[in-house]
Design a protein around this motif. Structure first.
Motif, PDB file in Angstrom:
ATOM      1  N   LEU A 115      26.288  34.897  23.939  1.00  0.00           N
ATOM      2  CA  LEU A 115      27.162  36.031  24.204  1.00  0.00           C
ATOM      3  C   LEU A 115      27.848  36.475  22.918  1.00  0.00           C
ATOM      4  CD1 LEU A 115      28.885  34.753  27.482  1.00  0.00           C
ATOM      5  CD2 LEU A 115      26.963  36.358  27.302  1.00  0.00           C
ATOM      6  N   PRO A 116      27.981  37.768  22.696  1.00  0.00           N
ATOM      7  CA  PRO A 116      28.687  38.243  21.500  1.00  0.00           C
ATOM      8  C   PRO A 116      30.194  38.112  21.674  1.00  0.00           C
ATOM      9  CG  PRO A 116      28.051  40.099  22.864  1.00  0.00           C
ATOM     10  CD  PRO A 116      27.468  38.883  23.530  1.00  0.00           C
ATOM     11  N   PRO A 117      30.935  38.211  20.576  1.00  0.00           N
ATOM     12  CA  PRO A 117      32.397  38.219  20.672  1.00  0.00           C
ATOM     13  C   PRO A 117      32.863  39.587  21.162  1.00  0.00           C
ATOM     14  CG  PRO A 117      31.740  38.471  18.390  1.00  0.00           C
ATOM     15  CD  PRO A 117      30.475  38.257  19.178  1.00  0.00           C
ATOM     16  N   ILE A 118      32.584  39.849  22.426  1.00  0.00           N
ATOM     17  CA  ILE A 118      32.770  41.192  22.969  1.00  0.00           C
ATOM     18  C   ILE A 118      34.222  41.477  23.320  1.00  0.00           C
ATOM     19  CG2 ILE A 118      32.256  40.526  25.361  1.00  0.00           C
ATOM     20  CD1 ILE A 118      30.598  43.190  25.480  1.00  0.00           C
ATOM     21  N   THR A 119      34.991  40.435  23.603  1.00  0.00           N
ATOM     22  CA  THR A 119      36.435  40.572  23.812  1.00  0.00           C
ATOM     23  C   THR A 119      37.137  39.439  23.077  1.00  0.00           C
ATOM     24  OG1 THR A 119      36.595  39.148  25.771  1.00  0.00           O
ATOM     25  CG2 THR A 119      35.997  41.472  26.144  1.00  0.00           C
ATOM     26  N   PRO A 120      38.396  39.617  22.748  1.00  0.00           N
ATOM     27  CA  PRO A 120      39.126  38.504  22.140  1.00  0.00           C
ATOM     28  C   PRO A 120      39.262  37.325  23.087  1.00  0.00           C
ATOM     29  CG  PRO A 120      40.624  40.321  22.628  1.00  0.00           C
ATOM     30  CD  PRO A 120      39.233  40.839  22.844  1.00  0.00           C
ATOM     31  N   TYR A 121      39.213  37.571  24.392  1.00  0.00           N
ATOM     32  CA  TYR A 121      39.484  36.513  25.355  1.00  0.00           C
ATOM     33  C   TYR A 121      38.376  35.470  25.404  1.00  0.00           C
ATOM     34  CZ  TYR A 121      42.859  40.055  26.307  1.00  0.00           C
ATOM     35  OH  TYR A 121      43.853  40.979  26.124  1.00  0.00           O
ATOM     36  N   LEU A 122      37.129  35.896  25.271  1.00  0.00           N
ATOM     37  CA  LEU A 122      36.052  34.920  25.190  1.00  0.00           C
ATOM     38  C   LEU A 122      36.242  34.024  23.973  1.00  0.00           C
ATOM     39  CD1 LEU A 122      33.296  33.858  26.256  1.00  0.00           C
ATOM     40  CD2 LEU A 122      32.217  35.449  24.652  1.00  0.00           C
ATOM     41  N   VAL A 123      36.586  34.618  22.845  1.00  0.00           N
ATOM     42  CA  VAL A 123      36.781  33.846  21.613  1.00  0.00           C
ATOM     43  C   VAL A 123      37.988  32.928  21.734  1.00  0.00           C
ATOM     44  CG1 VAL A 123      37.143  34.011  19.125  1.00  0.00           C
ATOM     45  CG2 VAL A 123      35.724  35.715  20.286  1.00  0.00           C
TER      46      VAL A 123
END
Length: 215
Positions: A115-123
């Motif tokens: 998955l890409p770092p599409i939102t800050p929340y995933l990171v």
């Protein structure tokens, strides 16, 4: 049953029910476990996560030996593999949630993360999510594929299968699985469209602040 074990069992069953209530565990799919000082408690084979009861969980020794209760889910080697990789993990959640499963059928976004770092929340909340190569559910090969993933991680997508997430306790593991499902939903929704992701320096800022793995 010791008080610590009883409490861990109750929390695990609550997590299973919540996963079902959120639509993340269709039918009797998915499995959950919690690690105590002496054992691993796990959802039994063939039982919906919404029907788990503390007194009828499978009890495993740390090496996977079945010591009490009904037979465990066939995915117990997968859970043990993630406990070995994530030393501070107290719980593991494996779900066939719809969007994470769909994302697991796509090519990985990069060598680092499916998955890409599409939102800050995933990171912030999970970090990178590598893609483990496909192997048959319940097989020792699938567990080895997770064990052999390079670098640190707390969550993975299993190719053509679903998600696997570790957390300090059942609530934290489910929270990570929810974040993986949401990021996967965004990725699947954006297929065929150009979209932006966080820049490397933005990812680095978040991983340094929240202690999550990415590179």
């Amino acid at each position: 049953m010791k008080r610590e074990t009883r409490e861990a069992a109750a929390r695990l069953c609550g997590t299973g029910r919540r996963a079902v209530d959120l639509g993340l565990s269709p039918g009797a799919s998915g499995n959950v476990s919690v690690r105590t000082a002496e054992h691993v408690l796990m959802s039994p084979t063939g039982v919906s996560l919404g029907e788990l009861e503390p007194d009828v969980l499978s009890v495993l020794a740390p090496d996977g030996t079945h010591v009490d209760g009904p037979a465990p889910s066939k995915e117990y080697p997968l859970h043990l593999a993630l406990y070995e990789r994530v030393g501070d993990a107290g719980s593991v959640v494996h779900l066939h949630s719809p969007h994470a499963t769909a994302a697991s059928c796509l090519p990985a976004w990069s060598d680092v993360s499916a998955l890409p770092p599409i939102t800050p929340y995933l990171v912030m909340r999970v970090g990178r999510v590598p893609l483990a190569p496909y192997a048959a559910p319940g097989s020792t090969r699938l567990a080895r594929n997770v064990s052999e993933l390079p670098g640190p991680f707390r969550a993975a997508l299993l190719a053509n299968h679903g998600s696997l997430v570790a957390g300090g306790d059942p609530d934290a593991a489910l929270a990570g699985a929810i974040e993986v499902e949401e990021a996967s939903r965004l990725v699947v929704s954006l297929l065929g469209h150009e979209f932006s992701v966080l820049a490397p320096e933005e990812v680095r800022e978040l991983t340094e602040r929240y202690g999550t793995p990415w590179d």
